[in-house]
Design an enzyme around this catalytic site. Structure first.
Site, PDB file in Angstrom:
ATOM      1  CB  SER A   1     -12.649  45.700  26.336  1.00  0.00           C
ATOM      2  OG  SER A   1     -12.959  45.450  27.684  1.00  0.00           O
ATOM      3  CD  GLU A  54     -10.824  42.764  23.675  1.00  0.00           C
ATOM      4  OE1 GLU A  54     -11.731  41.968  23.992  1.00  0.00           O
ATOM      5  OE2 GLU A  54     -10.081  43.310  24.516  1.00  0.00           O
ATOM      6  NE  ARG A 112      -9.570  39.458  25.835  1.00  0.00           N
ATOM      7  CZ  ARG A 112      -9.367  38.632  26.845  1.00  0.00           C
ATOM      8  NH1 ARG A 112      -8.694  37.501  26.665  1.00  0.00           N
ATOM      9  NH2 ARG A 112      -9.828  38.901  28.044  1.00  0.00           N
TER      10      ARG A 112
END
Length: 293
Positions: A214, A285, A166
């Site tokens: 998320s 995130e 990520r």
């Protein structure tokens, strides 16, 4: 020409209209860039006025603050797509349904796991998006980047990005993706059927409602953020109009009347609870768009 007089520039546009969270105050300036040329022109004007820029895709992984954004938000609506042998060349604003459709028509596979991703390709590259074990790091061959500091563009290869979970180097350099070349493979199977399978599997796990997906990165495969939050007994927990999804604990939901502050307060409570119990510091995130550089 002043930024406010630039053709197509709007002022004081509520950013909640462009966020899947449906929160966020007004941007000083807002512009939809439909091709690379218009992006470069508006960026040059902003640079000449020392105006901060935030580049927006589909708003699926961002949290705008209640006070909005003091600067120019450029929405990437450049969506050009073309096939060259086993490469797919796409502009940064291209969305996954259109990307998959073009790849499938050309008999190319490698993107099926991305079916159902809500954002744009540029955002996916920047954050090394992925699902079902596939990440952008496995697909990107090269990209055309824009440097806001110099005002210049540069072609880079995959090594530039230093991809990891990520994350890409763009998070540090703040260069902006304009165009991406993806390396795919010719296939004898049915990529459309495979993509439909992954879309169905993703839908089973996705809670309904206004969400960014998320909220936190997974600390490790063995300790996903959703499991840690669930073990703290926080499923369904609310702060104002913001709620942790009863279906998936790593999804924050705007139940209809949430403010950005509600979501930030919910974030703080979750981070504290998880750290107190497991001594694990969760990392966001979602991108929180602040007004200080």
């Amino acid at each position: 020409m002043a930024l406010k007089d630039f053709p197509g520039v709007k002022q004081l546009i509520p950013l909640k209209l462009y966020s899947t969270f449906r929160v966020g105050g007004p941007a000083d300036y807002f512009y939809s860039a439909r091709d690379v040329e218009s992006f470069l022109k508006i960026s040059a004007e902003a640079k000449s006025e020392n105006c901060r820029i935030f580049v927006l895709g589909n708003g699926s992984n961002v949290l705008f603050l209640d006070e909005g954004f003091r600067g120019l938000v450029i929405k990437m609506e450049m969506t050009g797509l073309k096939i060259k042998e086993d490469r797919l060349i796409a502009e940064a604003g291209a969305t996954w349904p259109s990307i998959l459709k073009v790849a499938e028509k050309a008999g190319l596979s490698g993107l099926e796991e991305m079916s159902g991703l809500p954002g744009t390709l540029g955002g996916a590259v920047c954050g090394n998006a992925g699902c079902f074990g596939k990440e952008m790091a496995q697909l990107v061959e090269s990209a055309l980047l824009y440097d806001p500091l110099s005002g210049k563009t540069k072609e880079v290869d995959q090594n530039y990005f230093n991809f990891r979970y990520r994350w890409s180097r763009l998070k540090e350099t703040h260069k902006i993706v304009l165009r991406i070349t993806l390396k795919l493979t010719k296939t004898q199977s049915d990529p459309e059927k495979t993509a439909a399978y992954f879309l169905q599997e993703r839908a089973k796990k996705q809670p309904p409602g206004f969400s960014s997906g998320s909220f936190f990165k997974n600390p490790s495969p063995e300790s996903p953020a959703g499991l840690l939050i669930d073990q703290c007994g926080l499923k369904g927990f609310r702060v104002g109009g913001a709620q942790i999804s009863p279906k998936h604990a790593n999804f924050f939901i705007n139940t209809g009347m949430a403010s950005a502050q509600d979501l930030l307060s919910l974030r703080d409570q979750v981070k504290k609870s998880v750290f107190d119990r497991f001594q694990i510091a969760l990392e966001e995130e979602v991108i929180i768009v602040k007004n200080n550089p």
